[in-house]
Scaffold this active site. Structure first.
Site, short mmCIF file in Angstrom:
data_model
loop_
_atom_site.label_atom_id
_atom_site.label_comp_id
_atom_site.label_asym_id
_atom_site.label_seq_id
_atom_site.Cartn_x
_atom_site.Cartn_y
_atom_site.Cartn_z
N GLY A 103 0.84 -1.19 0.00
CA GLY A 103 0.00 0.00 0.00
C GLY A 103 0.86 1.23 0.00
O GLY A 103 2.06 1.18 0.31
N ASN A 104 0.27 2.36 -0.36
CA ASN A 104 1.02 3.62 -0.34
C ASN A 104 0.04 4.78 -0.31
O ASN A 104 -1.04 4.72 -0.87
CB ASN A 104 1.96 3.74 -1.55
CG ASN A 104 1.28 3.33 -2.84
OD1 ASN A 104 0.45 4.05 -3.38
ND2 ASN A 104 1.62 2.16 -3.36
N SER B 63 9.43 3.11 -2.31
CA SER B 63 9.03 1.77 -2.77
C SER B 63 9.64 0.66 -1.92
O SER B 63 10.84 0.69 -1.61
CB SER B 63 9.49 1.59 -4.23
OG SER B 63 9.08 0.35 -4.73
N GLY B 64 8.82 -0.31 -1.54
CA GLY B 64 9.33 -1.53 -0.91
C GLY B 64 9.95 -1.36 0.46
O GLY B 64 10.65 -2.27 0.93
N SER C 229 7.39 5.03 -4.57
CA SER C 229 6.48 3.90 -4.79
C SER C 229 6.32 3.60 -6.28
O SER C 229 6.26 4.53 -7.09
CB SER C 229 5.11 4.25 -4.21
OG SER C 229 4.13 3.37 -4.71
N SER C 230 6.22 2.32 -6.62
CA SER C 230 6.06 1.95 -8.03
C SER C 230 4.74 2.46 -8.60
O SER C 230 4.56 2.50 -9.81
CB SER C 230 6.16 0.43 -8.19
OG SER C 230 5.20 -0.20 -7.38
N ASP C 231 3.80 2.86 -7.75
CA ASP C 231 2.52 3.40 -8.22
C ASP C 231 2.54 4.92 -8.36
O ASP C 231 1.49 5.54 -8.56
CB ASP C 231 1.40 2.99 -7.24
CG ASP C 231 1.23 1.47 -7.19
OD1 ASP C 231 0.88 0.90 -8.23
OD2 ASP C 231 1.46 0.88 -6.13
N HIS D 151 -3.62 3.97 -1.85
CA HIS D 151 -3.75 2.73 -2.61
C HIS D 151 -3.41 1.57 -1.69
O HIS D 151 -2.36 1.57 -1.05
CB HIS D 151 -2.79 2.75 -3.80
CG HIS D 151 -2.70 1.44 -4.52
ND1 HIS D 151 -3.81 0.76 -4.98
CD2 HIS D 151 -1.63 0.67 -4.85
CE1 HIS D 151 -3.41 -0.37 -5.57
NE2 HIS D 151 -2.12 -0.44 -5.51
N HIS E 84 -4.04 -2.99 -1.10
CA HIS E 84 -4.57 -4.27 -1.59
C HIS E 84 -5.41 -4.87 -0.47
O HIS E 84 -5.26 -6.05 -0.14
CB HIS E 84 -3.44 -5.20 -2.01
CG HIS E 84 -2.76 -4.79 -3.28
ND1 HIS E 84 -2.52 -5.67 -4.32
CD2 HIS E 84 -2.29 -3.60 -3.71
CE1 HIS E 84 -1.90 -5.03 -5.30
NE2 HIS E 84 -1.74 -3.78 -4.96
N ASP F 113 -23.87 7.02 3.21
CA ASP F 113 -23.34 8.14 3.99
C ASP F 113 -22.08 8.70 3.34
O ASP F 113 -21.65 9.81 3.66
CB ASP F 113 -23.03 7.70 5.42
CG ASP F 113 -24.28 7.66 6.29
OD1 ASP F 113 -25.29 8.31 5.93
OD2 ASP F 113 -24.26 6.98 7.33
N HIS G 101 -6.84 -5.51 -10.21
CA HIS G 101 -5.80 -4.92 -9.40
C HIS G 101 -6.34 -4.67 -7.98
O HIS G 101 -6.47 -5.65 -7.22
CB HIS G 101 -5.28 -3.65 -10.09
CG HIS G 101 -4.07 -3.05 -9.49
ND1 HIS G 101 -3.31 -2.10 -10.13
CD2 HIS G 101 -3.50 -3.21 -8.29
CE1 HIS G 101 -2.30 -1.75 -9.35
NE2 HIS G 101 -2.40 -2.40 -8.23
N TYR H 132 -25.09 16.28 10.04
CA TYR H 132 -24.19 15.25 10.57
C TYR H 132 -22.88 15.92 10.98
O TYR H 132 -22.38 16.79 10.27
CB TYR H 132 -23.93 14.18 9.52
CG TYR H 132 -23.06 13.07 10.04
CD1 TYR H 132 -23.64 11.98 10.69
CD2 TYR H 132 -21.69 13.15 9.94
CE1 TYR H 132 -22.84 10.97 11.21
CE2 TYR H 132 -20.89 12.15 10.47
CZ TYR H 132 -21.47 11.06 11.10
OH TYR H 132 -20.68 10.07 11.63
#
Lengths: 233, 233, 233, 233
Positions: free
Chosen positions: D29-30, D46-47, D75-77, D96, D98, D121, D172, D230
């Site tokens: 995730g990132n 990344s990583g 990050s690779s994204d 992002h 998974h 909501d 993905h 709210y």
């Protein structure tokens, strides 16, 4: 010192149980505690994260939904709580969550069938799912009508709110109640456990039979009957 | 100092494992520890939350279900424990929970099929589900009859309680046992893991074959046979 | 000081990750770390709870499965590890668990289909399920044959153990490996996550298509290709 | 002191929420935080495992994907984030992951149907699933194209990124966004909860109806309309 301190403390402590029991993330839930003599209840302020709550932040509201004391805006579900307190005099606490399995059943618009003694130790009926509200009601006073929607479902199914302390609102999520706010939260955790077990039961055996009458009666009387022998006397 | 201190301590420690292992919420479970020489067992008091337990609160009960020592009322399932201790002399501990997946299988009224070696490392039979009790039995001494219901299921299926240390009671929930209270709790956690895996196996492949005979025998002998080589000698 | 201290430490630390990652309860798993120069590996002793482990308790075993150093009996799966180290020279660590979703797929006797990039970031093949062992093999040297069963499945499916670092053994559970024991454990956690996602994918859409060739290739090259740009250089 | 310290701190804190909320394991995730005046964003390297992160390790990248400050590879994204910031000027943070249920829906290549008020909501549309990328695009600048794939899906479905702050990318995983990085992470947790409830709803009742128009409108206006009530004013 506020004359409402006792219900603020009860409501605060009950609200803080929700994240510990895994029943809410963020602000997905609210608990209130009522004093029927004073005609008011203490309820979580709207949209405030659990970690920022304190007893004195609990808003005091009367049974018509008017704020009596407190500077924060009360939970957006306040009017639903108010209607139930006004009409069900023996309810001392109400809990509303969007707990995962209970909400999935509410979205499925199905009653939760009574499949076993875990459920029967609490009540001996399918947990009712009130149907989604009519368009006319939705455009009116929505949260106020949610209270009537719950009561109507109990009337139509012939249920007693003192025997069945939980309901699903179709397309929405569960509400539970009890003599105290702590008991209302307890019932929310039980509903979530029963909802998960009933879901799995149907997955494992789509023809699983419901609990038979004799077992329903036995389990109910064991905890609630005149000769009950569950818990300490 | 009580002559029952050893079983009170064993029962207390075993009960305290239940919430840690995620097998219970609130008071949904009870463990007992027996001393067959003294003819008694120590069991959780009824309806007392786990955080309020202590060894000396464990109630001492004989194998006919009579309280021998202790001021609290024993677990409502006490007579089921008593029947099993009376009839199964090598059982030193019994555990009862309403763990989620085990209870779902019990509510489904199905035996848990043996699909793999996780299960076979413990026993090589489907985990039996005793059928719901007859109406006549329910109206009688319910918890006492639950013990007989379990024993009847073992007789009818030709099972040995020393080989298969777990059972589901239809519409109700699992019971497990072992030489000690700690082993009974261990078996409850294994049953829950096996119950979840079996549920998922059928979802992933509704035609999943059961473990074949040769693998069942191999795994059983690896742990329990005369040439067992699992664990330390 | 033992000349094997480095692999004992690696094996110990990797084993201790298993309960933290939620991959095992009790003693349901084992990790080993090999030194190919010395021709040995360090592995968890059999049936010892994780909380009682220490680096020096890791048993040193050669690639034929003979204990070289240590007073405890090695894991009952030791021969499976030995066969893989002997035949797959670039494997530095092996992990075996009975993790819930991975085991359910193994019991289902199905390969885990590649449905997405979570899977493709690790390898671009369905995760293979080796078929249950023949009766002849089971009655022979069971754990030794499990190693060959895994290698046979790779041969038959044309897979390279350096590209696909995980396998399911039918009716049993997953094995994973990697250059180090830590990487083997990492791969077990990834397999469990991918197994759960694939199960849910099929429940949500029984016709879910597998990942298309172009996406498989892209994700593999992103992490492993000559122009890889994932992670730090 | 870096002029980018404010977005590095925001990105760091938001990334650290991901493992706490159970949305990621390892480096799955990132999160990034943008400053539109400076035309840059801070993103996770990344990583790098979450426990090794610190604010100053967040890489500063411009809206074309070029690294502006920082020694680690982003990050690779990163290019997906860059495209969205460049084209959607009111997005201040992107997340992002998974996460399990969100990824399962993405792998199923289905929009998440709106079944209840938990979903309503936040927004009143099915959560869109962008179709898998064409082979031509995949072979080009993959992560760059992922950004366009997301924007194309919004255009085709007539959605406004300010109203619907979440998307699934087919095969993905989910992307979410918001005015801040913290809000983007909040939305990822909401998407995961809604994805799990929708999955369970369809399992419990395959004919479950979607939320009706009047309820969608009511819940949206309650939180976002001109007379919203709210949260605190």
């Amino acid at each position: 010192m506020s004359q409402y301190e006792h219900i603020q403390k009860a409501a605060y402590e009950a609200n803080m149980e929700l994240p510990k029991l895994g029943l809410v993330i963020f602000t997905f839930g609210n608990v209130s505690a009522a004093d029927h003599t004073l005609g008011v209840f203490a309820i979580k302020p709207s949209g405030v994260p659990y970690e920022d709550l304190s007893p004195e932040k609990m808003v005091i509201v009367d049974f018509d939904g008017n704020t009596v004391e407190g500077t924060l805006r009360p939970s957006s579900d306040t009017k639903t709580h108010a209607v139930l307190y006004k009409n069900w005099p023996e309810v001392g606490g109400i809990c509303h969550t969007h707990s995962t399995y209970g909400t999935a059943w509410a979205q499925s618009q199905r009653d939760i069938p009574i499949f076993g003694t875990t459920h029967a130790d609490y009540n001996t009926f399918d947990i009712p799912c009130a149907p989604p509200m009519s368009d006319e009601y939705i455009q009116g006073n929505y949260e106020y009508q949610t209270g009537f929607q719950i009561m109507d479902a109990f009337t139509q199914k012939g249920l007693d709110y003192k025997e069945v302390e939980m309901v699903l609102v179709g397309n929405h999520a569960p509400f539970t109640w009890g003599k105290t706010a702590a008991k209302a939260v307890h019932n929310s955790a039980v509903l979530e456990a029963v909802a998960k077990m009933a879901y799995l039961t149907e997955q494992i055996n789509p023809q699983a039979p419901k609990l038979k009458e004799s077992l329903k009666r036995k389990h109910f009387e064991r905890k609630h009957g005149p000769d009950s022998y569950y818990g300490q006397a």
